[in-house]
Scaffold this active site. Structure first.
Site, PDB file in Angstrom:
ATOM      1  N   GLY A  81       8.515  -1.349  -5.901  1.00 20.89           N
ATOM      2  CA  GLY A  81       8.258  -2.418  -6.855  1.00 20.89           C
ATOM      3  C   GLY A  81       7.412  -3.552  -6.320  1.00 20.89           C
ATOM      4  O   GLY A  81       7.303  -4.597  -6.958  1.00 20.89           O
ATOM      5  N   HIS A  82       6.786  -3.395  -5.167  1.00 23.07           N
ATOM      6  CA  HIS A  82       6.035  -4.501  -4.550  1.00 23.07           C
ATOM      7  C   HIS A  82       4.740  -3.985  -3.957  1.00 23.07           C
ATOM      8  O   HIS A  82       4.735  -3.538  -2.820  1.00 23.07           O
ATOM      9  CB  HIS A  82       6.881  -5.127  -3.449  1.00 23.07           C
ATOM     10  CG  HIS A  82       6.368  -6.431  -2.957  1.00 23.07           C
ATOM     11  ND1 HIS A  82       5.556  -6.545  -1.858  1.00 23.07           N
ATOM     12  CD2 HIS A  82       6.547  -7.679  -3.414  1.00 23.07           C
ATOM     13  CE1 HIS A  82       5.278  -7.816  -1.631  1.00 23.07           C
ATOM     14  NE2 HIS A  82       5.872  -8.528  -2.559  1.00 23.07           N
ATOM     15  N   PHE A  83       3.699  -4.041  -4.522  1.00 25.24           N
ATOM     16  CA  PHE A  83       3.266  -4.338  -5.877  1.00 25.24           C
ATOM     17  C   PHE A  83       2.989  -3.031  -6.586  1.00 25.24           C
ATOM     18  O   PHE A  83       2.637  -2.043  -5.961  1.00 25.24           O
ATOM     19  CB  PHE A  83       2.007  -5.192  -5.862  1.00 25.24           C
ATOM     20  CG  PHE A  83       2.231  -6.592  -5.383  1.00 25.24           C
ATOM     21  CD1 PHE A  83       2.719  -7.554  -6.255  1.00 25.24           C
ATOM     22  CD2 PHE A  83       1.971  -6.957  -4.078  1.00 25.24           C
ATOM     23  CE1 PHE A  83       2.918  -8.862  -5.836  1.00 25.24           C
ATOM     24  CE2 PHE A  83       2.170  -8.253  -3.650  1.00 25.24           C
ATOM     25  CZ  PHE A  83       2.649  -9.211  -4.521  1.00 25.24           C
ATOM     26  N   PRO A 117       1.214  -0.930  -3.080  1.00 24.58           N
ATOM     27  CA  PRO A 117       2.335  -1.447  -2.297  1.00 24.58           C
ATOM     28  C   PRO A 117       1.912  -2.148  -1.001  1.00 24.58           C
ATOM     29  O   PRO A 117       1.033  -1.672  -0.288  1.00 24.58           O
ATOM     30  CB  PRO A 117       3.162  -0.193  -1.990  1.00 24.58           C
ATOM     31  CG  PRO A 117       2.190   0.933  -2.064  1.00 24.58           C
ATOM     32  CD  PRO A 117       1.165   0.525  -3.090  1.00 24.58           C
ATOM     33  N   ILE A 118       2.524  -3.302  -0.764  1.00 25.55           N
ATOM     34  CA  ILE A 118       2.412  -3.994   0.524  1.00 25.55           C
ATOM     35  C   ILE A 118       3.815  -4.429   0.932  1.00 25.55           C
ATOM     36  O   ILE A 118       4.707  -4.541   0.092  1.00 25.55           O
ATOM     37  CB  ILE A 118       1.442  -5.203   0.499  1.00 25.55           C
ATOM     38  CG1 ILE A 118       1.947  -6.297  -0.408  1.00 25.55           C
ATOM     39  CG2 ILE A 118       0.046  -4.770   0.126  1.00 25.55           C
ATOM     40  CD1 ILE A 118       1.203  -7.608  -0.252  1.00 25.55           C
TER      41      ILE A 118
END
Length: 146
Positions: free
Chosen positions: A45-47, A51-52
């Site tokens: 869920g990030h992002f 993703p990071i």
């Protein structure tokens, strides 16, 4: 205290353990590393679609290596076999410079500023494998033997 002994005394386990190993340790500093696996729980869920690693997770990684592992080493005379210390993060100030992507290995360097009355304050920095600065700051915490 050997690296394996320090890792065994950490009060963390997967999926919230962000220490793969320790490469150097003394009474004044520690260097350790962690590789963020591509399937870590927080990437979902990030992002979305990009993703990071969240800054709070990077801070946690630096705290686990730079504060907790060093603190366990400094308290080695007070700790018994399998006697895990209680740890409370008391403050942190962190600056982030580059993103950490899934699959990336990071190296954390920590230098002890103060260790008194079981309160440890350290300057920490996180580098990637190209030795580029990812984050740096100051972390403090209290360590107590149960």
């Amino acid at each position: 205290m050997e690296t394996a002994e320090i890792l065994a005394l950490l009060p963390y386990q997967s999926p919230f353990l962000f220490v793969d190993g320790i490469t150097a340790i003394s009474e004044h500093h520690i260097t350790g590393h962690y590789t963020f696996k591509k399937d870590e729980f927080f990437y979902k869920g990030h992002f979305k679609d990009n993703p990071i690693t969240p800054g709070v997770i990077l801070t946690e990684c630096m705290a686990q290596i730079g504060l907790v592992c060093l603190g366990v080493h400094l308290m080695k005379d007070e700790l018994g076999i399998e006697q895990k210390p209680q740890i409370a993060l008391t403050s942190h100030q962190m600056d982030f410079y580059l993103p950490v992507l899934p699959g990336q290995k990071v190296v954390v360097h920590s230098e002890k500023e103060v260790f008194r009355f079981n309160k440890l304050k350290c300057k920490v920095k996180m580098l990637n494998e190209k030795e580029e600065l990812l984050a740096r700051g100051v972390i403090s915490g209290m360590l107590k033997v149960k």
